[in-house]
Design an enzyme around this catalytic site. Structure first.
Site, short mmCIF file in Angstrom:
data_model
loop_
_atom_site.label_atom_id
_atom_site.label_comp_id
_atom_site.label_asym_id
_atom_site.label_seq_id
_atom_site.Cartn_x
_atom_site.Cartn_y
_atom_site.Cartn_z
N TYR A 1 0.83 -1.20 0.00
CA TYR A 1 0.00 0.00 0.00
C TYR A 1 0.87 1.26 0.00
CZ TYR A 1 -3.04 3.67 1.91
OH TYR A 1 -3.70 4.85 2.13
N LYS B 1 1.21 4.10 -3.02
CA LYS B 1 0.88 5.51 -2.82
C LYS B 1 2.09 6.41 -3.06
CE LYS B 1 -2.61 6.92 -1.75
NZ LYS B 1 -3.73 7.35 -2.63
#
Length: 307
Positions: free
Chosen positions: A133, A137
């Protein structure tokens, strides 16, 4: 008339942004949703680059707020390709379409771009994500700023706010376990007491975003990277205790002093908010006041006979 497209307006943060921007009656706000549009909401799959380009060309926004993302660390870990499609490729498509239009873009990022070992983190500190994750990002941040020179990354921590279901936030998703632990004969609910988080109220973030949009509308857009965070450090165990108090239940909670998540998570990614504070921006609602308002609103809406 200043025109703002809010992409991902049906999500937790997107809804708060649309509500906040309603106060700017001289602006035109165009919200989008992934599946279910309506009279006030366009349907847009941000993974479809052609659809994104057509949407931006048709609506011709002056600014775009990108709130759509894959934000679940466990999902990103198990399906990095799907995470990349939302967190990287979609950002590139939107940034490219915005550049052609000359629109300012604000894209939401996360405190998980840092490893959590040396807080607080300033915007110039080197990222070092620990999971898929955070990596996705961070790549999305870089893609945005490489594709457009009229863009802002806004890093945020753990979010909570008005909900349509307990699943919408890692804060309110604790409620069913808390309530269950208070039942006679129930086992204590295990709660992480290792990682420190900084729960941040989505209406406060939406207020910050409106202030950023006001600067953009005045011809003084903020560009690069900024961060905003709540200022109350809490573990998941602390949050659960405060939720139990707000709910008025005698919960049985078992604090876990070591990490138990299968997906690695940073210990403390406190974000320094000084760039926006120096611009006179920001608002912070106390956790206890905010969570009581959220719980009361959700309970009243969910009560039998209420729409």
């Amino acid at each position: 008339m200043f025109k703002v497209a809010v992409i991902g307006a049906s999500g937790l943060l997107g809804r708060a942004v649309v509500r906040e921007l309603a106060a700017e009656t001289a602006w035109q706000v165009v919200p989008t949703a992934f599946r279910h549009g309506g009279p006030q909401q366009a349907v847009l799959d941000v993974r479809d680059a052609q659809a994104v380009s057509a949407f931006v060309e048709r609506e011709a926004p002056d600014a775009i707020v990108l709130a759509a993302a894959e934000r679940r660390p466990d999902v990103c870990e198990h399906d990095p390709a799907a995470a990349r499609a939302l967190n990287v490729d979609a950002v590139r498509s939107i940034a490219a379409a915005a550049r052609r239009r000359g629109a300012w873009v604000l894209s939401i990022s996360t405190d998980y771009v840092f490893d959590g070992t040396r807080p607080p983190y300033r915007i110039e500190d080197a990222p070092n994500p620990l999971n898929a994750y955070g990596h996705s990002k961070l790549e999305g941040e870089r893609v945005l700023l490489e594709t457009s020179d009229n863009a802002l990354v806004l890093r945020l921590p753990l979010l909570y706010g008005p909900i349509v279901g307990w699943h919408e936030s890692a804060v309110r998703s604790l409620v069913p376990a808390i309530v269950a632990s208070a039942q006679p004969g129930a086992q204590a609910a295990p709660m992480d007491a290792w990682a420190t988080r900084y729960p941040t109220f989505t209406p406060d973030v939406a207020f910050v975003i409106r202030e950023l949009l006001l600067r953009c509308a005045d011809g003084e857009p903020v560009r690069g990277i900024a961060q905003w965070s709540g200022d109350e450090p809490m573990t998941k165990s602390d949050i659960a205790g405060r939720l139990a108090q707000a709910l008025g239940v005698e919960a049985r909670l078992l604090a876990q002093p070591t990490p138990t998540d299968a997906t690695p998570r940073p210990r403390d990614c406190h974000l320094d908010s000084s760039r926006l504070e120096a611009l006179g921006m920001g608002r912070r609602t106390s956790f206890d006041a905010a969570i009581r308002a959220v719980l009361d609103a959700f309970t009243n809406r969910a009560a039998p006979g209420n729409a």
